[in-house]
Enzyme design. Structure first.
Site, PDB file in Angstrom:
ATOM      1  N   HIS A   1       0.828  -1.206   0.000  1.00 19.40           N
ATOM      2  CA  HIS A   1       0.000   0.000   0.000  1.00 19.40           C
ATOM      3  C   HIS A   1       0.870   1.266   0.000  1.00 19.40           C
ATOM      4  CE1 HIS A   1      -3.346  -2.657   0.482  1.00 19.40           C
ATOM      5  NE2 HIS A   1      -3.047  -2.976   1.721  1.00 19.40           N
TER       6      HIS A   1
ATOM      7  N   ASP B   1      -5.049  -8.457  -3.046  1.00 22.63           N
ATOM      8  CA  ASP B   1      -5.327  -8.173  -1.637  1.00 22.63           C
ATOM      9  C   ASP B   1      -6.567  -8.894  -1.127  1.00 22.63           C
ATOM     10  OD1 ASP B   1      -5.378  -7.096   0.902  1.00 22.63           O
ATOM     11  OD2 ASP B   1      -5.271  -5.022   0.285  1.00 22.63           O
TER      12      ASP B   1
END
Length: 453
Positions: free
Chosen positions: A267, A318
């Protein structure tokens, strides 16, 4: 042997390409050839991407968290729902879900996956008799699908910044450093039964879920393999870490953890300009998950500055709310366009945005997963994907526009074949074990929902 009418080699586009694959690697490349009777014939051959960040079990709750609750929904309210969901998962269900997720990844064009695995114990937190039971289930899912697995057992010791105790919903995740090191040993045993391209790394979950001392201890005990960590995903996380450790998360990590090319920072959404430059220069890979980051309201990555400083990046699915290689890449670019009110953002200077995104993610993903892949050249793993350039999405494009068309105009159905270290699991757009894997997944989901209701 694989024959491609055209292929994007490490040296550029070529026509009439014949590849010899031996022991999972590309042993020989010939150009300006004709197909021979025994060849697997495809239209357009590309290096396959690695999906560098996955929590496979979360695929089973896709679509269950899109109802707005009272008040303002956020990442943190989503996380509470996810914790409640995990309380019902059995080992058999974990394996069936992971196998289906890996199948979906392969059919979308991914040849490998980094499974960021933090579901370790029984409901309530008691370890299984085999500490690595659920890691073994992930390895079994990789075995049946043939995907290249980088297994990343997660150190998750605390419930929040400042060494807050674990919450009840986090009990299945928790380990001390000693127990985590023992868990890694068991994971290595399980993955050791897979082909040689599969490996084990480690994943300190985040700065908020560990401590400085624990992080240093697991890094010192590490033998080899990639290191992945969630970092700076949400503004609240940045605020809490700065209050606790006296620095922003990426800033602190770069100053204290010896971050280098073995690391993948997942991220890294909320960085200052200085953090962005320093992370790019560290050699680490930015693990970007654009679909999930959009779904959770994380915010866009600081892409232009990161690329301008030579930063490496890759993409991952994810939460697996939607598994799509093309959608991950285009969402990455579109997030930048929406923020900057501009077009063609993710490229340095002039050039093809599609090629920058695809080639960058191929090389960065391979680095993050510890795979000798990411390009088509002799000695690299045969992580390959074939697409159909005669499809309506691409048929009007020049050769040098194919990657732009793939990223911005095509769907994953354009994928015809996928090889993972030479294992030819997707043929004519369909995984060779789709029927049995899908049946097991649907059965697992029926049983899971019966127990969860």
């Amino acid at each position: 042997m694989i024959f491609a009418k055209q292929a994007m080699l490490s040296t550029g586009w070529a026509s009439g390409v014949r590849l010899t694959v031996a022991q999972g690697q590309i042993a020989k490349i010939e150009t300006d050839q004709q197909a021979r009777p025994a060849d697997v014939v495809v239209d357009t051959l590309l290096p396959a991407l690695g999906n560098l960040h996955s929590h496979s079990f979360q695929r089973a709750m896709a679509g269950m968290t899109e109802y707005r609750m009272a008040g303002r929904d956020s990442f943190w309210t989503w996380r509470d729902l996810m914790y409640r969901f995990t309380a019902h998962l059995t080992p058999k269900q974990v394996e069936a879900i992971a196998a289906f997720v890996f199948l979906e990844m392969q059919e979308a064009g991914f040849a490998s996956v980094g499974e960021f695995h933090y579901l370790h114990h029984q409901p309530g937190g008691t370890p299984y008799d085999d500490l690595g039971e659920l890691s073994s289930r992930i390895a079994a899912a990789a075995d049946i699908t043939g995907i290249g697995l980088t297994h990343l057992p997660v150190l998750y010791t605390y419930g929040g910044a400042g060494q807050v105790p674990l919450e009840a919903g986090q009990a299945r995740f928790g380990n001390s450093v000693d127990r985590f090191n023992a868990l890694v040993d068991r994971a290595e045993h399980a993955v050791g039964a897979l082909p040689d391209d599969c490996c084990v790394g480690i994943a300190p979950h985040s700065l908020r879920a560990t401590s400085s001392d624990d992080l240093q201890a697991v890094l010192a005990a590490r033998r080899a393999g990639p290191i992945h960590i969630h970092i700076a995903e949400q503004p609240k996380e940045v605020t809490n870490i700065r209050a606790w450790l006296g620095a922003r998360p990426v800033e602190w990590l770069l100053q204290n953890a010896g971050v280098d090319a073995d690391w993948c920072l997942i991220h890294a959404t909320h960085m200052s300009d200085t953090e962005t430059e320093d992370m790019a220069k560290s050699g680490a890979v930015a693990g970007l998950c654009p679909i999930t980051e959009a779904n959770l309201g994380d915010g866009p990555f600081n892409g232009p500055s990161y690329l301008n400083h030579g930063g490496a990046f890759g993409v991952g699915s994810d939460s697996n709310v939607l598994i799509s290689l093309t959608e991950e890449l285009r969402t990455l670019e579109y997030s930048q366009r929406l923020r900057d009110i501009a077009r063609n953002v993710m490229v340095v200077g002039e050039g093809s945005v599609g090629e920058t995104l695809y080639s960058g993610a191929a090389k960065g993903g391979a680095q993050a997963l510890g795979r000798q892949a990411g390009e088509i050249s002799v000695g690299k793993l045969a992580d390959l994907v074939a697409i159909d350039s005669t499809s309506s999405a691409l048929c009007a494009l020049r050769q040098d526009q194919i990657l732009d068309g793939l990223v911005f105009a095509a769907k994953d159905t354009i994928v015809t074949d996928v090889w993972s270290a030479g294992r030819h699991a997707v043929r004519s757009g369909r995984h060779i074990k789709r029927d049995e894997i899908t049946a097991a997944y649907q059965s697992a989901m029926r049983n899971l929902m019966a127990s969860a209701l």
